[in-house]
Write an enzyme that holds these catalytic residues in place. Structure first.
Site, PDB file in Angstrom:
ATOM      1  N   GLY A   1       0.837  -1.192   0.000  1.00 44.89           N
ATOM      2  CA  GLY A   1       0.000   0.000   0.000  1.00 44.89           C
ATOM      3  C   GLY A   1       0.867   1.234   0.000  1.00 44.89           C
ATOM      4  O   GLY A   1       2.061   1.162   0.288  1.00 44.89           O
TER       5      GLY A   1
ATOM      6  N   CYS B   1       5.366  -6.034   1.331  1.00 48.43           N
ATOM      7  CA  CYS B   1       5.692  -4.601   1.350  1.00 48.43           C
ATOM      8  C   CYS B   1       5.075  -3.917   2.579  1.00 48.43           C
ATOM      9  O   CYS B   1       5.416  -4.244   3.694  1.00 48.43           O
ATOM     10  CB  CYS B   1       5.256  -3.955   0.046  1.00 48.43           C
ATOM     11  N   TYR B   2       4.100  -3.016   2.385  1.00 44.62           N
ATOM     12  CA  TYR B   2       3.486  -2.374   3.552  1.00 44.62           C
ATOM     13  C   TYR B   2       2.885  -3.428   4.494  1.00 44.62           C
ATOM     14  O   TYR B   2       2.897  -3.253   5.717  1.00 44.62           O
ATOM     15  CB  TYR B   2       2.398  -1.389   3.100  1.00 44.62           C
TER      16      TYR B   2
ATOM     17  N   HIS C   1       7.738  -7.275  -4.285  1.00 42.29           N
ATOM     18  CA  HIS C   1       6.427  -7.707  -4.796  1.00 42.29           C
ATOM     19  C   HIS C   1       6.518  -9.015  -5.578  1.00 42.29           C
ATOM     20  O   HIS C   1       6.940  -9.017  -6.728  1.00 42.29           O
ATOM     21  CB  HIS C   1       5.835  -6.610  -5.688  1.00 42.29           C
TER      22      HIS C   1
ATOM     23  N   GLU D   1       4.112 -10.640  -6.782  1.00 47.17           N
ATOM     24  CA  GLU D   1       3.015 -10.765  -7.752  1.00 47.17           C
ATOM     25  C   GLU D   1       3.339 -10.153  -9.113  1.00 47.17           C
ATOM     26  O   GLU D   1       2.630 -10.409 -10.074  1.00 47.17           O
ATOM     27  CB  GLU D   1       1.736 -10.131  -7.176  1.00 47.17           C
TER      28      GLU D   1
ATOM     29  N   SER E   1     -26.860  -6.478 -23.162  1.00 46.58           N
ATOM     30  CA  SER E   1     -26.270  -5.525 -24.097  1.00 46.58           C
ATOM     31  C   SER E   1     -25.606  -6.224 -25.270  1.00 46.58           C
ATOM     32  O   SER E   1     -25.286  -5.604 -26.270  1.00 46.58           O
ATOM     33  CB  SER E   1     -25.238  -4.672 -23.372  1.00 46.58           C
ATOM     34  N   GLY E   2     -25.367  -7.531 -25.108  1.00 49.05           N
ATOM     35  CA  GLY E   2     -24.619  -8.240 -26.155  1.00 49.05           C
ATOM     36  C   GLY E   2     -23.143  -8.318 -25.816  1.00 49.05           C
ATOM     37  O   GLY E   2     -22.400  -9.071 -26.432  1.00 49.05           O
ATOM     38  N   GLY E   3     -22.694  -7.545 -24.811  1.00 53.45           N
ATOM     39  CA  GLY E   3     -21.302  -7.607 -24.366  1.00 53.45           C
ATOM     40  C   GLY E   3     -21.041  -8.877 -23.574  1.00 53.45           C
ATOM     41  O   GLY E   3     -21.978  -9.598 -23.221  1.00 53.45           O
ATOM     42  N   VAL E   4     -19.758  -9.132 -23.275  1.00 50.85           N
ATOM     43  CA  VAL E   4     -19.382 -10.386 -22.623  1.00 50.85           C
ATOM     44  C   VAL E   4     -20.072 -10.546 -21.266  1.00 50.85           C
ATOM     45  O   VAL E   4     -20.656 -11.591 -20.970  1.00 50.85           O
ATOM     46  CB  VAL E   4     -17.845 -10.453 -22.410  1.00 50.85           C
ATOM     47  N   ASP E   5     -20.029  -9.501 -20.438  1.00 44.88           N
ATOM     48  CA  ASP E   5     -20.494  -9.651 -19.061  1.00 44.88           C
ATOM     49  C   ASP E   5     -21.992  -9.945 -18.973  1.00 44.88           C
ATOM     50  O   ASP E   5     -22.408 -10.897 -18.310  1.00 44.88           O
ATOM     51  CB  ASP E   5     -20.165  -8.390 -18.239  1.00 44.88           C
ATOM     52  N   SER E   6     -22.799  -9.132 -19.651  1.00 43.17           N
ATOM     53  CA  SER E   6     -24.248  -9.363 -19.530  1.00 43.17           C
ATOM     54  C   SER E   6     -24.639 -10.658 -20.232  1.00 43.17           C
ATOM     55  O   SER E   6     -25.560 -11.352 -19.795  1.00 43.17           O
ATOM     56  CB  SER E   6     -25.047  -8.170 -20.060  1.00 43.17           C
ATOM     57  N   SER E   7     -23.921 -11.018 -21.291  1.00 44.02           N
ATOM     58  CA  SER E   7     -24.254 -12.258 -22.005  1.00 44.02           C
ATOM     59  C   SER E   7     -23.968 -13.483 -21.145  1.00 44.02           C
ATOM     60  O   SER E   7     -24.788 -14.399 -21.052  1.00 44.02           O
ATOM     61  CB  SER E   7     -23.452 -12.368 -23.309  1.00 44.02           C
TER      62      SER E   7
ATOM     63  N   LYS F   1     -12.420 -10.483 -15.318  1.00 44.50           N
ATOM     64  CA  LYS F   1     -12.824 -10.592 -16.727  1.00 44.50           C
ATOM     65  C   LYS F   1     -12.363 -11.904 -17.363  1.00 44.50           C
ATOM     66  O   LYS F   1     -13.136 -12.559 -18.064  1.00 44.50           O
ATOM     67  CB  LYS F   1     -12.233  -9.416 -17.502  1.00 44.50           C
TER      68      LYS F   1
END
Ligand code: XMP
Length: 510
Positions: free
Chosen positions: A51, A78-79, A166, A168, A220-226, A366
């Site tokens: 952080g 780290c922090y 880090h 990651e 909407s036809g987008g990935v998430d709502s589909s 995503k």
């Protein structure tokens, strides 16, 4: 599961994704989380993130000290390490100088724990100001760099580990192995986080929440709502009703594609609200992009609400909210991508219509949503769809949106997308699209002078839309797109390629 405490580092979501790549579920929670809640979550391990704060600041974020007495293994990064040292009676030395970048890391003694099997000399990524002065009782230093003696430390007996760098980020050569060591060597996590198991749990949870009521979802036809639609459909079948608003600002053939896919293939109950006219009329004479967005948002809600009221017995509204939105909306540190999504959401609607929210993707990133889509039997065509803005072509027509200008842009964009797909570039690009400018320029066609529109081609590569690079598309592909647009799209006599990156430019022109 692994609990990640969010101290505000820009790398937090990266930690979570790294953990999940190992098929271990994890959850990010704010430092204010109560010990009781931690016990309830029953994590196999806890990661204290990095952080931007200094432990010496008046309001530096802290977790209840009792976290170290729960008997759960903890990795401080780290922090997170500095907080652990300070909380357990060690000493952190304040410094105004930052150590930033790559450093050579030397492992002290061949040990176990987080550093098991790590090369004796390796590289790590540092980004810190303060450093450890004195370790708490029971700790020992396990690795050092030239500038940082306590680059890694542990109290193996209490299963407390700390890394000043880090693990990651990819620049830490053996970071992946260190996280693996923590997850499997120290915490003994099982690799149980798969999309198959997610579907089983999610279906059960949706059924439990929704009962025998109806759910409305804005498709909407987008990935998430589909993906959300298909998941909900699997859970509750015809008790899901999707509403698709055709605002007339979509790409060529898009509305028809959605109709075919969800109505015919998946046999879902999809209501199509044809509202092209309302949007174009509402946008008449408006050139300012923010005003366009507001008008589109308002008309969208009106149309959606009218459609939703026809669906009797609906008690829930489903949304394809993703994990980053959830984390950022409740993080004390704020986040960059929250702003992007706000345009999308059907804000205010749930309250007005007294609908309860269902957000079945709210714990997914995503890339996991795409995997989930595949698991649910969806085609690559939907699962790998490039992002498309809610206000659609309205932000890609600079100046006034008219029916005529929509036709020009839609046709030019269709040619571009056809060539992008044919050249196998669709998936390599974050986004690719055409933009219509509000200026005309002179050209010559046959013996005629022309005075016509300019189309901009925009194609970018990106990880998350926060930064983006203009795509180095081959010249012959660009050449083909240009001559095809000029030949095939009436009203265009010039095509230019946008070679600006974000920042300082944005992806959309607006
Ligand atoms: P910019 O243009 O800010 O875009 O670099 C970043 C990402 O956000 C999308 N975008 C929008 N999405 N409504 C949306 O739903 C909007 O008004 C909007 N403006 C930009 C853009 O396509 C890119 O993916």
């Amino acid at each position: 599961m692994i609990l990640i405490i969010d101290f505000g580092s820009q790398y937090n979501q990266l930690i979570a994704r790294r953990v999940r790549e190992h098929q271990v579920y994890c959850q990010i929670e704010p430092p204010g989380i109560e010990l009781g809640k931690i016990r309830e979550l029953r994590p196999e391990g806890i990661i204290l993130s990095g952080g931007p704060s200094s432990i010496y600041e008046a309001h530096s974020p802290r977790v209840a000290k009792g976290i170290f007495d729960l008997g759960i293994p903890i990795l401080g990064i780290c922090y997170g390490l500095q907080f652990m040292v300070d909380a357990l009676g060690g000493e952190v030395i304040r410094s105004d100088k930052r150590e930033y970048g790559l450093a050579a890391l030397k492992i002290r003694k061949k040990g176990g724990g987080v550093l098991a099997g790590v090369e004796k000399k390796t590289r790590c990524w540092m980004s810190h100001g303060d450093r450890i002065g004195r370790l708490p009782k029971g700790f020992r230093i396990t690795a050092s760099t030239e500038n940082t003696e306590a680059a890694a430390a542990e109290d193996a007996k209490r299963r407390l580990y700390g890394l000043q760098f880090h693990p990651e980020v990819v620049h830490t050569a053996e970071g992946k192995r260190m996280l693996e060591n923590f997850l499997f060597g120290v915490c003994r996590c099982a690799k149980s986080w798969t999309m198959k198991s997610f579907v089983l749990d999610a279906v059960e949870e949706i059924r439990g929440t929704v009962g025998d009521k109806r759910v409305i979802l804005g498709l909407s036809g987008g990935v998430d709502s589909s993906v959300a639609a298909v998941l909900l459909h699997q859970a509750i079948g015809r008790r899901l009703t999707c509403v698709f608003v055709d605002n007339g600002l979509l790409r060529l053939g898009e509305a028809e594609k959605v109709r075919a896919l969800f109505g015919k293939n998946f046999r879902m109950d999809v209501r199509f609200a044809r509202a092209r006219k309302a949007f174009v009329e509402g946008l008449k004479g408006v050139a300012d992009p923010e005003r366009k967005r507001k008008i589109i948002g308002r008309i969208f809600i009106e149309v959606f609400e009218k459609e939703a009221r026809k669906i009797k017995g609906a008690e829930f509204l489903a949304q394809g909210t993703l994990y980053p939105d959830l984390i950022e909306s409740r993080s004390a540190f704020g986040g960059p991508s929250a702003v992007i999504k706000s345009h999308h959401n059907v804000g205010g609607l749930p309250k007005k219509m007294k609908l309860k929210l269902v957000e079945p993707l709210k714990h997914l990133f995503k890339d996991e949503v795409r995997l989930l889509g595949k698991e649910l039997g969806m085609s690559d065509d939907v699962v790998w769809r490039q992002p498309f803005p809610g206000p659609g072509l309205a932000v890609r027509i600079i100046g006034e949106v008219t029916e005529k200008r929509l036709v020009i842009l839609r046709n030019a964009d269709a040619v571009l997308m056809e060539e992008i797909r044919a050249g196998n570039y669709y998936r390599k690009l974050w986004q690719s699209f055409a933009v219509l400018l509000p200026i005309k320029s002179v050209g010559i066609m046959g013996d005629q002078r022309t005075y016509e529109n300019v189309i901009v081609i925009r194609a970018v590569t990106s990880e998350d839309a926060m930064t983006a690079d203009w795509a180095k598309l081959p010249h012959d592909l660009l050449g083909r797109v240009s001559s095809r647009i000029i030949n095939e799209v009436r009203g265009v006599n010039r095509v230019v390629y946008d070679i600006s990156s974000k920042p300082p430019s944005t992806i959309e022109w607006e």
